[in-house]
Write a protein that holds these residues in place. Structure first.
Motif, PDB file in Angstrom:
ATOM      1  N   HIS A  12       4.318   4.082   2.967  1.00 20.83           N
ATOM      2  CA  HIS A  12       3.784   2.728   2.849  1.00 20.83           C
ATOM      3  C   HIS A  12       3.033   2.340   4.117  1.00 20.83           C
ATOM      4  O   HIS A  12       3.386   2.774   5.220  1.00 20.83           O
ATOM      5  CB  HIS A  12       4.905   1.697   2.658  1.00 20.83           C
ATOM      6  CG  HIS A  12       5.704   1.854   1.412  1.00 20.83           C
ATOM      7  ND1 HIS A  12       5.192   1.584   0.162  1.00 20.83           N
ATOM      8  CD2 HIS A  12       6.987   2.232   1.212  1.00 20.83           C
ATOM      9  CE1 HIS A  12       6.134   1.798  -0.750  1.00 20.83           C
ATOM     10  NE2 HIS A  12       7.226   2.196  -0.126  1.00 20.83           N
ATOM     11  N   LEU A  13       2.040   1.489   3.974  1.00 20.24           N
ATOM     12  CA  LEU A  13       1.463   0.808   5.120  1.00 20.24           C
ATOM     13  C   LEU A  13       2.419  -0.298   5.558  1.00 20.24           C
ATOM     14  O   LEU A  13       2.949  -1.028   4.713  1.00 20.24           O
ATOM     15  CB  LEU A  13       0.102   0.213   4.771  1.00 20.24           C
ATOM     16  CG  LEU A  13      -1.023   1.201   4.446  1.00 20.24           C
ATOM     17  CD1 LEU A  13      -2.276   0.451   4.031  1.00 20.24           C
ATOM     18  CD2 LEU A  13      -1.301   2.114   5.633  1.00 20.24           C
TER      19      LEU A  13
ATOM     20  N   GLY B  39       0.846  -1.183   0.000  1.00 19.87           N
ATOM     21  CA  GLY B  39       0.000   0.000   0.000  1.00 19.87           C
ATOM     22  C   GLY B  39       0.883   1.234   0.000  1.00 19.87           C
ATOM     23  O   GLY B  39       1.734   1.384   0.878  1.00 19.87           O
ATOM     24  N   SER B  40       0.719   2.108  -0.989  1.00 23.22           N
ATOM     25  CA  SER B  40       1.664   3.215  -1.178  1.00 23.22           C
ATOM     26  C   SER B  40       0.951   4.508  -1.531  1.00 23.22           C
ATOM     27  O   SER B  40      -0.135   4.506  -2.130  1.00 23.22           O
ATOM     28  CB  SER B  40       2.643   2.889  -2.318  1.00 23.22           C
ATOM     29  OG  SER B  40       3.225   1.627  -2.167  1.00 23.22           O
ATOM     30  N   THR B  41       1.600   5.620  -1.155  1.00 27.08           N
ATOM     31  CA  THR B  41       1.198   6.943  -1.612  1.00 27.08           C
ATOM     32  C   THR B  41       2.433   7.828  -1.600  1.00 27.08           C
ATOM     33  O   THR B  41       3.498   7.422  -1.120  1.00 27.08           O
ATOM     34  CB  THR B  41       0.088   7.542  -0.729  1.00 27.08           C
ATOM     35  OG1 THR B  41      -0.456   8.709  -1.353  1.00 27.08           O
ATOM     36  CG2 THR B  41       0.610   7.912   0.653  1.00 27.08           C
TER      37      THR B  41
ATOM     38  N   SER C  66      -5.797  -0.981   1.976  1.00 24.74           N
ATOM     39  CA  SER C  66      -5.983  -1.807   3.168  1.00 24.74           C
ATOM     40  C   SER C  66      -6.207  -3.267   2.790  1.00 24.74           C
ATOM     41  O   SER C  66      -5.673  -4.180   3.432  1.00 24.74           O
ATOM     42  CB  SER C  66      -7.165  -1.291   3.997  1.00 24.74           C
ATOM     43  OG  SER C  66      -6.883  -0.018   4.533  1.00 24.74           O
ATOM     44  N   HIS C  67      -6.980  -3.486   1.748  1.00 23.53           N
ATOM     45  CA  HIS C  67      -7.224  -4.853   1.283  1.00 23.53           C
ATOM     46  C   HIS C  67      -5.926  -5.495   0.811  1.00 23.53           C
ATOM     47  O   HIS C  67      -5.602  -6.633   1.205  1.00 23.53           O
ATOM     48  CB  HIS C  67      -8.244  -4.819   0.144  1.00 23.53           C
ATOM     49  CG  HIS C  67      -8.458  -6.131  -0.539  1.00 23.53           C
ATOM     50  ND1 HIS C  67      -8.876  -7.271   0.118  1.00 23.53           N
ATOM     51  CD2 HIS C  67      -8.279  -6.501  -1.839  1.00 23.53           C
ATOM     52  CE1 HIS C  67      -8.965  -8.274  -0.739  1.00 23.53           C
ATOM     53  NE2 HIS C  67      -8.598  -7.846  -1.930  1.00 23.53           N
ATOM     54  N   GLU C  68      -5.169  -4.756   0.010  1.00 19.18           N
ATOM     55  CA  GLU C  68      -3.900  -5.283  -0.480  1.00 19.18           C
ATOM     56  C   GLU C  68      -2.954  -5.587   0.684  1.00 19.18           C
ATOM     57  O   GLU C  68      -2.277  -6.620   0.703  1.00 19.18           O
ATOM     58  CB  GLU C  68      -3.257  -4.262  -1.424  1.00 19.18           C
ATOM     59  CG  GLU C  68      -1.906  -4.687  -1.981  1.00 19.18           C
ATOM     60  CD  GLU C  68      -1.231  -3.589  -2.779  1.00 19.18           C
ATOM     61  OE1 GLU C  68      -0.032  -3.754  -3.093  1.00 19.18           O
ATOM     62  OE2 GLU C  68      -1.878  -2.572  -3.085  1.00 19.18           O
TER      63      GLU C  68
ATOM     64  N   GLU D  20      -5.216   9.444   4.112  1.00 21.55           N
ATOM     65  CA  GLU D  20      -5.905   8.883   2.943  1.00 21.55           C
ATOM     66  C   GLU D  20      -5.441   7.457   2.677  1.00 21.55           C
ATOM     67  O   GLU D  20      -6.248   6.578   2.330  1.00 21.55           O
ATOM     68  CB  GLU D  20      -5.635   9.767   1.727  1.00 21.55           C
ATOM     69  CG  GLU D  20      -6.414   9.350   0.484  1.00 21.55           C
ATOM     70  CD  GLU D  20      -6.088  10.224  -0.715  1.00 21.55           C
ATOM     71  OE1 GLU D  20      -4.878  10.325  -1.055  1.00 21.55           O
ATOM     72  OE2 GLU D  20      -7.007  10.793  -1.311  1.00 21.55           O
ATOM     73  N   LEU D  21      -4.123   7.196   2.846  1.00 27.26           N
ATOM     74  CA  LEU D  21      -3.600   5.851   2.649  1.00 27.26           C
ATOM     75  C   LEU D  21      -4.197   4.886   3.664  1.00 27.26           C
ATOM     76  O   LEU D  21      -4.609   3.768   3.312  1.00 27.26           O
ATOM     77  CB  LEU D  21      -2.078   5.878   2.764  1.00 27.26           C
ATOM     78  CG  LEU D  21      -1.343   4.539   2.648  1.00 27.26           C
ATOM     79  CD1 LEU D  21      -1.571   3.906   1.284  1.00 27.26           C
ATOM     80  CD2 LEU D  21       0.155   4.727   2.902  1.00 27.26           C
ATOM     81  N   GLN D  22      -4.248   5.303   4.928  1.00 30.14           N
ATOM     82  CA  GLN D  22      -4.787   4.425   5.964  1.00 30.14           C
ATOM     83  C   GLN D  22      -6.268   4.125   5.746  1.00 30.14           C
ATOM     84  O   GLN D  22      -6.750   3.037   6.100  1.00 30.14           O
ATOM     85  CB  GLN D  22      -4.585   5.068   7.331  1.00 30.14           C
ATOM     86  CG  GLN D  22      -3.127   5.085   7.792  1.00 30.14           C
ATOM     87  CD  GLN D  22      -2.945   5.826   9.095  1.00 30.14           C
ATOM     88  OE1 GLN D  22      -3.395   6.961   9.239  1.00 30.14           O
ATOM     89  NE2 GLN D  22      -2.305   5.182  10.053  1.00 30.14           N
ATOM     90  N   GLU D  23      -6.981   5.070   5.169  1.00 27.31           N
ATOM     91  CA  GLU D  23      -8.423   4.896   4.972  1.00 27.31           C
ATOM     92  C   GLU D  23      -8.774   4.278   3.627  1.00 27.31           C
ATOM     93  O   GLU D  23      -9.948   3.968   3.382  1.00 27.31           O
ATOM     94  CB  GLU D  23      -9.119   6.253   5.105  1.00 27.31           C
ATOM     95  CG  GLU D  23      -8.993   6.839   6.502  1.00 27.31           C
ATOM     96  CD  GLU D  23      -9.420   8.292   6.570  1.00 27.31           C
ATOM     97  OE1 GLU D  23      -9.896   8.805   5.513  1.00 27.31           O
ATOM     98  OE2 GLU D  23      -9.295   8.920   7.635  1.00 27.31           O
TER      99      GLU D  23
END
Length: 448
Positions: A335-336, A274-276, A299-301, A291-294
């Motif tokens: 990244h997450l 998960g990236s931004t 989140s699915h990935e 926005e990335l966290q939400e």
């Protein structure tokens, strides 16, 4: 100065003796050391520790489906005959450095940028300079064979003197970029992403990571030691690596992704998916992180990766735990990240864990076999060692391996960079293109 050739080109159980000698010296810039060392050369940096090494006291190479087991058994045979100077810190003791190709059948045809990179290759360096997290720096010499002890002593004396006289005269800027070529281009990328989404919607494929190659022609000759030094300055919290075999190109990068570390029976890894991008202001940075966290897609990935890692470690572990999911900020991307820790039931070698975990869903997909089939059928370039396990292991079976993303392979005035993104059912080709471009920035910034 003696040439650092391999003392032994193969490993014969029961007949190999390793002698290692070391001497503490003053601080030495890693780029300056790499400039002096002969090939094969390796560099590795993690958690405040830096290693620059060259020459080969012994080399292990393997091809085909059994490559992980072949390297493990050969390494155990090699280390069975070791003799180590008692005053060496743990970080300076003998380790085999190297890695694996992404696919087990990535054959070197002598004509691609991956010339010289077999399915697996590890080197026991003849000379290495180790800067430990405690601030100490050691020159270490290793030799194998009947006269290993005397050879190591002589080698240490010569290289300790040479290292002490090094200066840090490296290019301060990158070689510059004249031309860029994407494989696939924008239109081709869109077709590939749309085809992957269709495949996910109609079948059992849940996620696939598609990659892109960016070939850049450079204005000047590339100094890989200088680029490596710049990556170390800009990305000190990442794993930095360099693998330069005796012939062919040089593979290097600064990756945020650990594949696995083993220390005794404790195993550490993390899910990174998960990236931004980064914001121009602190406020924009926080907004992008939120926005990335939400993001439902990200989140699915990310959860797919967490669950897959736990499932891959489960056969080895008595317990597995995960930490809190956070946002990891790097210079150009966020990244997450979720840490994963396990306790082993047995003394499994780190390479057994590497084999079980590679490729993670963050660089392959789910289910693994279908994802790899999709990658093979879709991508139009050779991944080589991109997104592969690179790192080290020692005589105890401990070691650390990173996933070789944010990376490039270079020869002369040409470098090929690699980046990829996870494709799931609701992926948008334009957004995926933009995220892939962000992932080129670490190496591009060092080259420009």
């Amino acid at each position: 100065m003696e040439p650092l050739r391999g003392d032994e080109s193969s490993v014969d159980p029961g007949e190999t003796t390793i002698a290692t000698r070391g001497r503490e010296v003053g601080p030495v810039p890693v780029g300056a050391v790499l400039r002096e060392l002969p090939r094969p050369a390796v560099a590795w940096s993690e958690a405040g520790q830096q290693v620059a090494a060259g020459g080969s006291a012994a080399t292990i190479a393997a091809d085909g489906p059994g490559r992980f087991d072949t390297v493990r058994r050969a390494g155990e045979a090699l280390f069975a005959g070791r003799t180590v100077a008692s005053d060496l810190p743990r970080a300076a003791r003998p380790r085999l450095f190297g890695g694996f190709a992404f696919h087990e059948d990535d054959k070197d045809d002598g004509q691609s940028q991956w010339d010289g990179f077999p399915d697996a290759q590890f080197v026991l360096p003849a000379v290495q300079v180790v800067s430990d997290a405690d601030g100490s720096t050691w020159v270490v010499a290793t030799a194998t064979g009947p006269s290993a002890a005397s050879t190591a002593d002589e080698r240490l004396g010569e290289w300790a003197e040479r290292v002490a006289s090094l200066d840090d005269e490296l290019p301060t800027g990158g070689p510059g970029i004249e031309r860029r070529t994407y494989t696939p281009d924008d239109a081709g990328w869109r077709r590939q992403v749309e085809a992957a989404v269709e495949r996910i919607e109609r079948g059992t494929l849940r996620k696939v990571v598609l990659a892109q190659a960016l070939t850049v022609d450079l204005r000047d000759e590339l100094s890989v030691p200088a680029v490596y030094a710049r990556l170390s300055e800009t990305y000190p919290d990442c794993f930095r690596f360099l693998v330069a075999p005796e012939g062919g190109g040089q593979f290097f990068g600064a990756t945020p992704e650990r594949l696995v570390s083993r220390d005794g029976r404790t195993v550490t890894t993390e899910a990174l998916a998960g990236s931004t991008g980064r914001g121009d202001t602190p406020e924009e940075d926080e907004w992008l992180a939120s926005e990335l966290q939400e993001s439902a897609k990200d989140s699915h990935e990310h959860e797919l990766v967490v669950e897959a890692i736990k499932a891959q470690l489960d056969p080895f572990a008595t317990s597995i735990s995960t930490g809190d999911r956070t946002v990891r900020r790097l210079a150009t991307v966020q990244h997450l990240q979720t840490p994963v820790t396990a306790e082993l039931a047995e003394d499994d070698h780190v390479l057994s864990l590497v084999e079980a975990l590679h490729p993670t869903p963050a660089v392959g997909g789910l289910p693994p076999d279908e994802a790899l089939e999709t990658i093979t059928e879709t991508e139009t370039f050779e991944r080589g060692w991109y997104a592969s396990p690179v790192g080290w292991f020692d005589a105890d079976g401990d070691g650390t391996f990173a996933v070789a993303i944010r990376s490039a392979v270079a020869t002369g005035r040409r470098a090929t960079l690699f980046a990829g993104n996870g494709i799931v059912g609701d992926s948008d080709p334009d957004r995926e293109w933009d995220e892939v471009q962000l992932k080129y920035r670490p190496v591009l910034d060092a080259l420009e």
